[in-house]
Design a protein around this motif. Structure first.
Motif, PDB file in Angstrom:
ATOM      1  N   THR A 266      37.433  46.570  39.762  1.00  0.00           N
ATOM      2  CA  THR A 266      38.692  47.193  40.230  1.00  0.00           C
ATOM      3  C   THR A 266      39.611  47.410  39.340  1.00  0.00           C
ATOM      4  OG1 THR A 266      38.263  46.069  42.256  1.00  0.00           O
ATOM      5  CG2 THR A 266      40.607  46.522  41.823  1.00  0.00           C
ATOM      6  N   LEU A 270      41.488  50.652  37.853  1.00  0.00           N
ATOM      7  CA  LEU A 270      42.933  50.931  37.898  1.00  0.00           C
ATOM      8  C   LEU A 270      43.319  51.233  36.415  1.00  0.00           C
ATOM      9  CD1 LEU A 270      45.600  50.334  39.256  1.00  0.00           C
ATOM     10  CD2 LEU A 270      45.443  47.980  38.451  1.00  0.00           C
ATOM     11  N   HIS A 349      48.425  53.925  44.214  1.00  0.00           N
ATOM     12  CA  HIS A 349      47.283  52.948  43.897  1.00  0.00           C
ATOM     13  C   HIS A 349      47.177  51.773  44.800  1.00  0.00           C
ATOM     14  CE1 HIS A 349      46.944  55.447  40.366  1.00  0.00           C
ATOM     15  NE2 HIS A 349      47.980  54.877  39.936  1.00  0.00           N
ATOM     16  N   LEU A 352      43.815  49.866  45.271  1.00  0.00           N
ATOM     17  CA  LEU A 352      43.066  49.145  44.239  1.00  0.00           C
ATOM     18  C   LEU A 352      44.057  47.622  44.229  1.00  0.00           C
ATOM     19  CD1 LEU A 352      42.873  51.640  41.393  1.00  0.00           C
ATOM     20  CD2 LEU A 352      41.247  50.526  42.729  1.00  0.00           C
TER      21      LEU A 352
END
Length: 412
Positions: A266, A270, A349, A352
């Motif tokens: 993750t 990101l 985002h 995430l």
């Protein structure tokens, strides 16, 4: 000028002190002693001037744990005896040459599969080659079989009389080392949350998380050895409990290692999305860093709790774990509120950020004492049930003995 005495070489003393509990060192010393005793016994009991088959068999029989010696000893002795008989038959007909060597290896491997010695089939050929190489020393097959039996008896008695150590401490150290490696990785990830992190750096953390699989495999091997050392060992009274506690503890850390790898994935995704910008706003990044710090400390506290044998120390480790989990839960709520504010301002985002929190929640859930207690009871029940089904007569005897003890306790 007065003569000064040189102190004892500290390096040698430290080396011996640091390795006397090493399974490799202990096994080396035990195998050497058993082989030497077997050779001396064969010299006394047989008519051969150099009964090398006896120490060979003792080397193969003596294992690092009593359980492995008893369970594999019969197959090892069988493999050596078969190899000796094959070589004895060949020695009566032909000598040692390239074609006879190839023929004896082929015959030994085929017969080894026929007599079902499992993973010890190569030892049939090895024993046959060694005996064929000293064919002038031993004149009859029965002498060689006698040497084999002497070595087998010495090897078995050696492990029965001199019970191998219990390797729970070694397995416990491996579990704690694994938790500390996971802690260092979590702290490294946390330090990069509020700074610009390149994709290469995030990918390096991901590769480090993947390497935890190898660490888990190494700990699993050490734990299997510890489990074998607890079986049939007269020094251990709660062997089943110790095995289940360590095994469930490693299972929990293995799950956390998998989640940690997903968390690193993750962070890598990101970093790709954010580019040169910070992974999180500074305040949110600080909050998540503190959260990961508490999670990292909780992992180590959990490992210490699993590997602690003394009740007082276990209670202290449990209190530390509870404190770390409580602090992590508090920091989790604070970090979640900050991440939510950031997602509302920049919703690109959000998935995430949500995945990060979900992965942290999974680790905290695995480390929860109530979850562990439930898992431990389930494993104890399953192990006890399997043992009753595998050894019904032994279970019946134990049930009668415990029933009589309870009756005596009630009558008192």
């Amino acid at each position: 000028m007065p003569e000064t005495r040189r102190p004892a070489p500290a390096s040698v003393i430290e080396f011996i002190g640091g390795h006397y509990r090493d399974p490799v060192v202990v096994q080396t010393l035990r195998s050497t002693a058993a082989a030497t005793i077997a050779y001396a016994a064969a010299l006394w009991l047989s008519n051969e001037p150099a009964p090398l088959t006896a120490p060979l068999t003792a080397l193969l029989v003596v294992q690092v744990t009593l359980y492995s010696t008893l369970t594999t000893g019969i197959r090892r002795v069988n493999s050596v005896v078969v190899g000796v008989l094959i070589a004895s038959g060949f020695s009566l007909l032909v000598g040692l040459s390239w074609w006879s060597l190839g023929l004896i290896i082929l015959a030994s491997l085929i017969v080894g599969h026929m007599v079902r010695v499992s993973e010890f089939v190569p030892e049939v050929a090895i024993s046959a080659m060694l005996v064929l190489g000293v064919t002038r020393v031993a004149d009859t097959a029965w002498d060689r079989v006698l040497e084999t039996l002497i070595g087998a008896v010495v090897g078995l008695l050696f492990n029965v009389l001199f019970v191998p150590p219990v390797w729970v401490g070694t397995a416990g150290e491996s579990i704690e080392d694994l938790s500390r490696r996971m802690r260092r990785l979590l702290l490294s990830i946390g330090e990069e949350l509020h700074t610009p992190t390149s994709v290469e750096t995030a990918a390096a953390r991901l590769h480090e998380a993947r390497r935890l699989d190898n660490d888990v495999a190494d700990v699993d091997a050490a734990l299997r050895q510890a489990e074998d050392s607890l079986r049939f060992n007269p020094r251990v009274r709660e062997g089943l409990l110790n095995r289940v506690v360590l095994r469930t503890g490693l299972d929990t850390l293995e799950i956390c290692a998998v989640v940690l790898r997903v968390l690193a994935r993750t962070m890598t995704d990101l970093a790709k999305e954010r580019g040169d910008a910070d992974l999180f706003p500074r305040e949110a990044g600080r909050a998540v860093e503190e959260l990961l710090s508490h999670v990292a400390d909780a992992l180590v506290s959990f490992a210490v709790l699993v590997t602690t044998q003394v009740s007082a120390s276990a209670e202290a480790a449990e209190r530390r774990l509870a404190g770390e989990l409580e602090a992590a839960e508090a920091r989790r709520e604070h970090a979640a509120s900050l991440l939510l504010a950031g997602v509302q301002a920049h919703p690109r985002h959000w998935q995430l950020h949500g995945a990060l929190l979900a992965e942290i929640d999974r680790i905290l859930a695995e480390l929860d004492p109530e979850h562990r207690s439930l898992r431990l009871m389930e494993e104890l029940d399953r192990s006890a049930r399997e043992e009753r089904e595998r050894y019904p007569r032994l279970a019946a005897v134990r049930h009668r003995v415990t029933g009589r003890r309870r009756e005596r306790a009630v009558s008192r």
